[in-house]
Design an enzyme around this catalytic site. Structure first.
Site, PDB file in Angstrom:
ATOM      1  N   SER A 131       0.647  -1.300   0.090  1.00 24.20           N
ATOM      2  CA  SER A 131       0.127   0.105   0.041  1.00 24.20           C
ATOM      3  C   SER A 131       0.941   1.338  -0.032  1.00 24.20           C
ATOM      4  O   SER A 131       1.947   1.312   0.407  1.00 24.20           O
ATOM      5  CB  SER A 131      -0.881   0.032   1.188  1.00 24.20           C
ATOM      6  N   GLU A 133       0.478   3.494   1.772  1.00 26.64           N
ATOM      7  CA  GLU A 133       0.270   3.824   3.316  1.00 26.64           C
ATOM      8  C   GLU A 133       1.764   3.552   3.755  1.00 26.64           C
ATOM      9  O   GLU A 133       2.184   4.131   4.952  1.00 26.64           O
ATOM     10  CB  GLU A 133      -0.581   3.197   4.176  1.00 26.64           C
ATOM     11  N   TYR A 155      -1.390   0.349  10.317  1.00 30.70           N
ATOM     12  CA  TYR A 155      -1.505  -0.523   9.164  1.00 30.70           C
ATOM     13  C   TYR A 155      -0.247  -0.263   8.180  1.00 30.70           C
ATOM     14  O   TYR A 155       0.166  -1.174   7.458  1.00 30.70           O
ATOM     15  CB  TYR A 155      -2.973   0.291   8.298  1.00 30.70           C
TER      16      TYR A 155
HETATM   17  N1  GDD Z   1     -13.269   5.674   5.708  1.00 37.32           N
HETATM   18  C1  GDD Z   1     -13.317   7.005   6.035  1.00 37.32           C
HETATM   19  N2  GDD Z   1     -14.757   7.255   6.413  1.00 37.32           N
HETATM   20  N3  GDD Z   1     -12.390   8.006   5.575  1.00 37.32           N
HETATM   21  C2  GDD Z   1     -12.881   9.313   5.840  1.00 37.32           C
HETATM   22  C3  GDD Z   1     -14.075   9.960   6.413  1.00 37.32           C
HETATM   23  C4  GDD Z   1     -14.990   8.627   6.750  1.00 37.32           C
HETATM   24  O1  GDD Z   1     -16.164   8.948   7.462  1.00 37.32           O
HETATM   25  N4  GDD Z   1     -14.033  11.150   6.289  1.00 37.32           N
HETATM   26  C5  GDD Z   1     -12.808  11.508   5.839  1.00 37.32           C
HETATM   27  N5  GDD Z   1     -12.032  10.305   5.328  1.00 37.32           N
HETATM   28  C6  GDD Z   1     -10.798  10.406   4.888  1.00 37.32           C
HETATM   29  C7  GDD Z   1      -9.825   9.858   5.767  1.00 37.32           C
HETATM   30  O2  GDD Z   1      -9.355  10.273   6.767  1.00 37.32           O
HETATM   31  C8  GDD Z   1      -8.745   9.465   4.918  1.00 37.32           C
HETATM   32  O3  GDD Z   1      -7.953  10.596   4.629  1.00 37.32           O
HETATM   33  C9  GDD Z   1      -9.376   9.289   3.171  1.00 37.32           C
HETATM   34  O4  GDD Z   1     -10.862   9.745   3.661  1.00 37.32           O
HETATM   35  C10 GDD Z   1      -9.698   7.933   2.815  1.00 37.32           C
HETATM   36  O5  GDD Z   1      -9.968   7.188   3.659  1.00 37.32           O
HETATM   37  P1  GDD Z   1     -10.357   5.634   3.229  1.00 37.32           P
HETATM   38  O6  GDD Z   1     -11.444   5.465   2.181  1.00 37.32           O
HETATM   39  O7  GDD Z   1     -10.827   4.925   4.548  1.00 37.32           O
HETATM   40  O8  GDD Z   1      -8.792   5.095   2.602  1.00 37.32           O
HETATM   41  P2  GDD Z   1      -7.557   4.972   3.100  1.00 37.32           P
HETATM   42  O9  GDD Z   1      -6.533   5.949   2.399  1.00 37.32           O
HETATM   43  O10 GDD Z   1      -7.405   5.164   4.520  1.00 37.32           O
HETATM   44  O11 GDD Z   1      -7.072   3.497   2.833  1.00 37.32           O
HETATM   45  C11 GDD Z   1      -7.269   2.828   1.875  1.00 37.32           C
HETATM   46  O12 GDD Z   1      -6.184   3.062   0.637  1.00 37.32           O
HETATM   47  C12 GDD Z   1      -4.825   2.420   0.930  1.00 37.32           C
HETATM   48  C13 GDD Z   1      -4.118   2.926  -0.282  1.00 37.32           C
HETATM   49  O13 GDD Z   1      -3.577   4.048  -0.082  1.00 37.32           O
HETATM   50  C14 GDD Z   1      -7.304   1.403   2.081  1.00 37.32           C
HETATM   51  O14 GDD Z   1      -7.803   0.621   0.827  1.00 37.32           O
HETATM   52  C15 GDD Z   1      -6.010   0.803   2.488  1.00 37.32           C
HETATM   53  O15 GDD Z   1      -6.208  -0.654   2.614  1.00 37.32           O
HETATM   54  C16 GDD Z   1      -4.964   1.037   1.417  1.00 37.32           C
HETATM   55  O16 GDD Z   1      -3.861   0.467   1.580  1.00 37.32           O
END
Ligand code: GDD
Length: 325
Positions: A131, A133, A155
């Protein structure tokens, strides 16, 4: 001879798209499922329902990363040519709540799998879905395969550990092992607690009059969002190349959560400002900065390019939610 592939995490978003791609390429596909995963199998429901596919070209096995002996037995029995390791606790926010489970499954689970492969007489080609991340607060933007790892959440730490071990096993034991450094990738099959799906679903539900407000965390947060179908094609291409290496899979374009809101609500002719509320409980203790990937290596070596644009992706997701209202 029929090519056999094995997938951990087959019931997830990427697992289901990858299964479709491999079946279309003539593979026999095997997947590991947990005994408890009945509900999660819905993304594969259309394939189970097809008698020409299920138990003919698609096989599911009860096996788990925390039970290496079972996994070893299954792998010895099947003898796959390719192994796609997609399983893991994949929610970044949740990893702050359950850091030990996250590391156990994502970091140690990958190490256990590498140990099994090391002992197999003919180890399969191995794809590790890692990822963006791992970069956390990166020194450079966009990131390349050479950007130093600097994870900022449990993570990211677990993924960094597993990514480095894949490199170590490739160099030390000659395993054909690939790290696919995947930036955010979404689709109508995305889990409901990830932000794109949460927003697209809410836009459709609000349009249908069954919800009024949507609570979100930081809407200024930015990500590099692509379509999952494009990313699983990258996984497959990486294992077809004569040698193994690490590849960034990304669109190279940054968008904010607010951009997702604008696109999703525009698709249903509404203004997101009338419905969105900020919930401090959804803010994360730390946010990565400028996670945007430079996929030039995948483009030049694997001939991989993402097809779907951000606008197309969010529109497809929102219209799919509308249909299921
Ligand atoms: N989930 C979530 N829910 N995220 C939110 C929200 C909410 O209500 N409000 C704002 N966000 C913001 C998070 O703080 C983050 O900055 C962004 O939206 C994306 O969050 P996610 O969709 O949960 O994805 P992620 O970037 O944390 O992680 C995903 O992408 C990674 C690759 O970069 C996941 O799929 C990971 O498994 C993956 O490795």
């Amino acid at each position: 001879m029929t090519k056999k592939a094995f997938i951990t995490g087959i019931t997830g978003q990427d697992g289901s798209y990858l299964t479709e791609l491999l079946l279309a390429q003539g593979y026999e596909v095997h997947g590991a499922v947990r005994r408890t995963s009945t509900l999660e199998r819905s993304r594969l429901a259309h394939l189970y329902a097809d008698p020409a596919v299920y138990n003919q070209r698609l096989f599911l096995h009860y096996a788990d990363l925390d039970d290496p002996t079972t996994l070893r037995r299954v792998l010895i029995k099947i003898g796959p040519r390719e192994l796609y390791h997609l399983a893991g606790q994949s929610h970044v926010g949740l990893s702050f709540e359950i850091p030990e489970t996250t590391c156990e499954f994502t970091a140690m689970g990958t190490l256990r799998l590498l140990e099994i492969l090391r002992d197999l007489p003919e180890p399969p080609r191995f794809f590790h879905a890692t990822s963006s991340e791992i970069f956390g607060k990166p020194e450079q933007s966009p990131q390349t395969e050479h950007t130093p790892m600097a994870p900022i959440n449990p993570y990211g730490c677990a993924k960094a550990f597993a990514t480095q071990l894949v490199r170590v096993y490739r160099a030390s034991y000659g395993l054909f092992a690939v790290n696919g450094i995947l930036y955010n990738h979404e689709s109508p099959r995305r889990g409901e607690n990830f932000v794109t799906r949460k927003i697209c679903r809410a836009a459709a539900t609000i349009k249908a009059g069954r919800q009024d407000k949507l609570k979100l965390g930081d809407i200024s947060a930015q990500r590099d969002w692509g379509h999952a179908r494009d990313y699983v094609r990258g996984m497959w291409l990486a294992l077809q190349h004569p040698t193994s290496d690490d590849y960034i899979f990304a669109t190279g374009k940054l968008h904010s959560v607010q951009d997702v809101l604008e696109q999703a609500f525009a698709a249903v002719d509404m203004d997101w400002r009338d419905h969105v509320e900020t919930d401090p409980g959804l803010m994360r203790p730390a946010e990565p900065l400028q996670l945007v990937g430079d996929a030039s290596k995948a483009r030049s070596v694997l001939r991989w390019t993402p097809q779907a644009t951000f606008a197309e992706l969010i529109r497809e997701m929102t219209l799919s939610e509308l249909q299921s209202q």
